[in-house]
Design an enzyme around this catalytic site. Structure first.
Site, PDB file in Angstrom:
ATOM      1  N   CYS A  73      35.376  15.170  19.626  1.00  0.00           N
ATOM      2  CA  CYS A  73      35.451  14.581  18.288  1.00  0.00           C
ATOM      3  C   CYS A  73      35.220  13.084  18.410  1.00  0.00           C
ATOM      4  O   CYS A  73      35.781  12.449  19.307  1.00  0.00           O
ATOM      5  CB  CYS A  73      36.820  14.869  17.684  1.00  0.00           C
ATOM      6  SG  CYS A  73      37.033  14.209  16.016  1.00  0.00           S
ATOM      7  N   HIS A 127      35.509  22.734  12.456  1.00  0.00           N
ATOM      8  CA  HIS A 127      35.976  21.435  12.973  1.00  0.00           C
ATOM      9  C   HIS A 127      35.847  20.363  11.887  1.00  0.00           C
ATOM     10  O   HIS A 127      36.796  19.608  11.630  1.00  0.00           O
ATOM     11  CB  HIS A 127      35.154  21.062  14.219  1.00  0.00           C
ATOM     12  CG  HIS A 127      35.487  19.723  14.774  1.00  0.00           C
ATOM     13  ND1 HIS A 127      36.103  19.552  15.998  1.00  0.00           N
ATOM     14  CD2 HIS A 127      35.314  18.461  14.275  1.00  0.00           C
ATOM     15  CE1 HIS A 127      36.287  18.264  16.209  1.00  0.00           C
ATOM     16  NE2 HIS A 127      35.807  17.577  15.184  1.00  0.00           N
ATOM     17  N   GLU A 128      34.673  20.298  11.242  1.00  0.00           N
ATOM     18  CA  GLU A 128      34.453  19.239  10.237  1.00  0.00           C
ATOM     19  C   GLU A 128      35.360  19.440   9.028  1.00  0.00           C
ATOM     20  O   GLU A 128      35.921  18.480   8.502  1.00  0.00           O
ATOM     21  CB  GLU A 128      32.989  19.201   9.802  1.00  0.00           C
ATOM     22  CG  GLU A 128      32.000  18.839  10.900  1.00  0.00           C
ATOM     23  CD  GLU A 128      32.391  17.631  11.708  1.00  0.00           C
ATOM     24  OE1 GLU A 128      33.039  16.711  11.168  1.00  0.00           O
ATOM     25  OE2 GLU A 128      32.082  17.610  12.916  1.00  0.00           O
ATOM     26  N   HIS A 138      38.878  18.217   9.250  1.00  0.00           N
ATOM     27  CA  HIS A 138      39.084  16.786   8.981  1.00  0.00           C
ATOM     28  C   HIS A 138      39.460  16.555   7.517  1.00  0.00           C
ATOM     29  O   HIS A 138      40.215  15.629   7.205  1.00  0.00           O
ATOM     30  CB  HIS A 138      37.812  15.986   9.291  1.00  0.00           C
ATOM     31  CG  HIS A 138      37.604  15.680  10.743  1.00  0.00           C
ATOM     32  ND1 HIS A 138      38.444  14.849  11.448  1.00  0.00           N
ATOM     33  CD2 HIS A 138      36.645  16.065  11.619  1.00  0.00           C
ATOM     34  CE1 HIS A 138      37.996  14.744  12.699  1.00  0.00           C
ATOM     35  NE2 HIS A 138      36.916  15.475  12.835  1.00  0.00           N
TER      36      HIS A 138
HETATM   37 NI    NI Z   1      35.849  15.533  14.634  1.00  0.00          NI
END
Ligand code: NI
Length: 177
Positions: free
Chosen positions: A100, A142-143, A146
């Protein structure tokens, strides 16, 4: 446009949930995405979420080109995804290594859904509806994490599988999300 500073783990803004973008197709949204693209390219990242540059809006970008050094890594089409919703397809999980841009120089082994459907739109309001698996599904999860204030280390099951790139993967030039 501009390369923006990427916030690093420890900055409380990375832990805040993001707000829906309304309306779409505005000069402000296009400027945000241009900055995100510039920032992701400058850092050779595979993805970036708006909160990583301190903007609490539900916007992510991602994309992975075919790399001859990693022929087994599946390419992911470049995508701008606004106001995403993720729906599992089945309940199969798989573990994979992630990095990341907000946790630079590190890698961790993270369980993710193997397959999912994601819906949302691009910056112009054109709908996106895709069912994906494997690395594409991993990058989207993953995105979108966030946008919920979740960083991948929070999902690592066994912290023995978390460390520095140079120690875990010597000599490899890895992308981060
Ligand atoms: Ni990330």
């Amino acid at each position: 446009m501009a390369i923006r500073t990427v916030l690093r783990m420890g900055d409380p803004r990375l832990l805040e949930p993001s707000r829906r973008v309304e309306p779409l197709d505005t000069p402000e949204l296009h400027a945000l995405i241009a900055d995100m693209e510039d920032t992701m390219k400058a850092l050779n990242g595979a993805g970036l979420a708006a909160p990583q540059i301190g903007v609490d809006l539900q916007v992510v970008i991602f994309g992975v080109e075919f790399n001859p050094r990693y022929p087994e890594a599946e390419p992911v089409p470049y995508t701008v995804l606004v106001n995403p919703v993720l729906n599992p397809v089945g309940n199969e999980m798989e573990e994979g290594w992630e990095g990341c841009l907000s946790v630079p120089g590190m890698r961790g082994l993270v369980p993710r859904l193997s397959r999912l459907r994601y819906l949302g739109s691009d910056q112009f309001g054109r709908p996106i509806d895709r069912t994906v698996s494997g690395f594409h599904a991993r990058v989207v999860q993953h995105e979108c994490d966030h946008l919920a204030g979740i960083l991948y280390p929070m999902r690592i099951r066994d912290l023995r599988n978390f460390g520095y790139n140079e120690e875990l993967f010597p000599g490899e030039d890895l992308q981060e999300e």
